[in-house]
Design a protein around this motif. Structure first.
Motif, PDB file in Angstrom:
ATOM      1  N   ALA A 269       0.199 -46.796  40.515  1.00  0.00           N
ATOM      2  CA  ALA A 269       0.221 -47.123  39.087  1.00  0.00           C
ATOM      3  C   ALA A 269      -0.744 -48.260  38.773  1.00  0.00           C
ATOM      4  N   LEU A 270      -0.719 -49.326  39.577  1.00  0.00           N
ATOM      5  CA  LEU A 270      -1.582 -50.485  39.334  1.00  0.00           C
ATOM      6  C   LEU A 270      -3.049 -50.125  39.510  1.00  0.00           C
ATOM      7  N   THR A 271      -3.363 -49.390  40.577  1.00  0.00           N
ATOM      8  CA  THR A 271      -4.759 -48.983  40.782  1.00  0.00           C
ATOM      9  C   THR A 271      -5.183 -47.982  39.715  1.00  0.00           C
ATOM     10  N   GLY A 272      -4.242 -47.130  39.290  1.00  0.00           N
ATOM     11  CA  GLY A 272      -4.559 -46.169  38.232  1.00  0.00           C
ATOM     12  C   GLY A 272      -4.904 -46.854  36.923  1.00  0.00           C
ATOM     13  N   LEU A 273      -4.134 -47.871  36.551  1.00  0.00           N
ATOM     14  CA  LEU A 273      -4.414 -48.606  35.316  1.00  0.00           C
ATOM     15  C   LEU A 273      -5.728 -49.373  35.419  1.00  0.00           C
ATOM     16  N   PHE A 274      -6.024 -49.877  36.622  1.00  0.00           N
ATOM     17  CA  PHE A 274      -7.307 -50.556  36.836  1.00  0.00           C
ATOM     18  C   PHE A 274      -8.465 -49.576  36.667  1.00  0.00           C
ATOM     19  N   LEU A 275      -8.305 -48.380  37.212  1.00  0.00           N
ATOM     20  CA  LEU A 275      -9.354 -47.358  37.074  1.00  0.00           C
ATOM     21  C   LEU A 275      -9.490 -46.898  35.630  1.00  0.00           C
ATOM     22  N   ILE A 276      -8.378 -46.866  34.896  1.00  0.00           N
ATOM     23  CA  ILE A 276      -8.425 -46.509  33.479  1.00  0.00           C
ATOM     24  C   ILE A 276      -9.217 -47.546  32.691  1.00  0.00           C
ATOM     25  N   SER A 277      -9.026 -48.834  33.033  1.00  0.00           N
ATOM     26  CA  SER A 277      -9.793 -49.892  32.360  1.00  0.00           C
ATOM     27  C   SER A 277     -11.287 -49.738  32.650  1.00  0.00           C
TER      28      SER A 277
END
Length: 223
Positions: free
Chosen positions: A18-26
């Motif tokens: 989830a954290l890496t996914g949100l970082f990639l979304i940014s």
């Protein structure tokens, strides 16, 4: 629970995803914003200025390392979760009604992720590697010209790969955006519907912008 056992648990791995996914979304927000400069149709001047800044700014270079780490962690945790789930249920049910509990793209994240990985490899080979080679050799690199050359109808297969990639990205985001907030425990009856709606629009608008770039260049709309 120790740090090691937490990262080996399903909850820990989902939180990392989830954290890496949100970082990639940014990162996607920044990336699509820079690329959207081509729609100014000014011969790539604004786009090349923005690309030069992104490729030479030392802060961006550090973030780029974090981006690669984020990709690797996201993929690694996804594979580990899939393997753990398969191991927990080695014998498949005779009748599985997947439609009853989830959307098809939720059940196909592995395939969509693999297509995205293929897209990423092609994308890095076409743009990231030539830019780094030019910087290493002390040369200027015209990224806009590279885009025009690659996104020509003669290279229809590259365009097809890119369009397949952004379609996969759309469905990946459609599931992953809201899922990331759920994995972090950020559920609230007041805000969850808003997150769901934002996720839907994000999964449509961002991939659509990425898709319009090769299409508009291939048909001479962007010159």
């Amino acid at each position: 629970m120790s740090k090691e056992s937490f990262l080996e648990s399903t909850i820990g791995r989902k939180m990392v995803m989830a954290l890496t996914g949100l970082f990639l979304i940014s990162f996607l927000v920044v990336h699509v914003s820079i690329n959207a400069c081509i729609f100014l149709n000014d011969g790539g001047k604004t786009f090349n200025v923005a690309s030069h800044f992104m490729s030479h700014n030392p802060v961006i270079r550090v973030l780029e390392i974090g981006l690669f780490i984020g990709f690797i962690l996201h993929i690694y945790m996804s594979v580990k979760l899939t393997m753990k789930n398969n191991k927990a249920r080695p014998v498949k049910y005779q009748v599985v009604d997947g439609k009853a509990n989830s959307k098809w793209y939720s059940r196909s994240m592995g395939i969509l992720g693999s297509l995205l990985l293929l897209f990423l490899v092609v994308h890095l080979g076409n743009f990231w590697v030539p830019t780094k080679q030019a910087i290493f050799n002390g040369q200027q690199h015209n990224t806009f010209d590279s885009m025009k050359n690659i996104f020509s109808l003669d290279n229809w297969y590259f365009i097809a790969i890119y369009l397949l990639g952004v379609i996969s990205l759309s469905y990946h985001l459609l599931h992953g955006f809201q899922s990331a907030f759920q994995s972090l425990g950020l559920n609230h009856r007041k805000y969850s519907p808003l997150i769901h709606q934002v996720g839907i629009w994000f999964s449509i608008i961002v991939p659509l912008l990425f898709a319009l770039m090769p299409i508009s260049m291939a048909f001479g709309i962007i010159r």
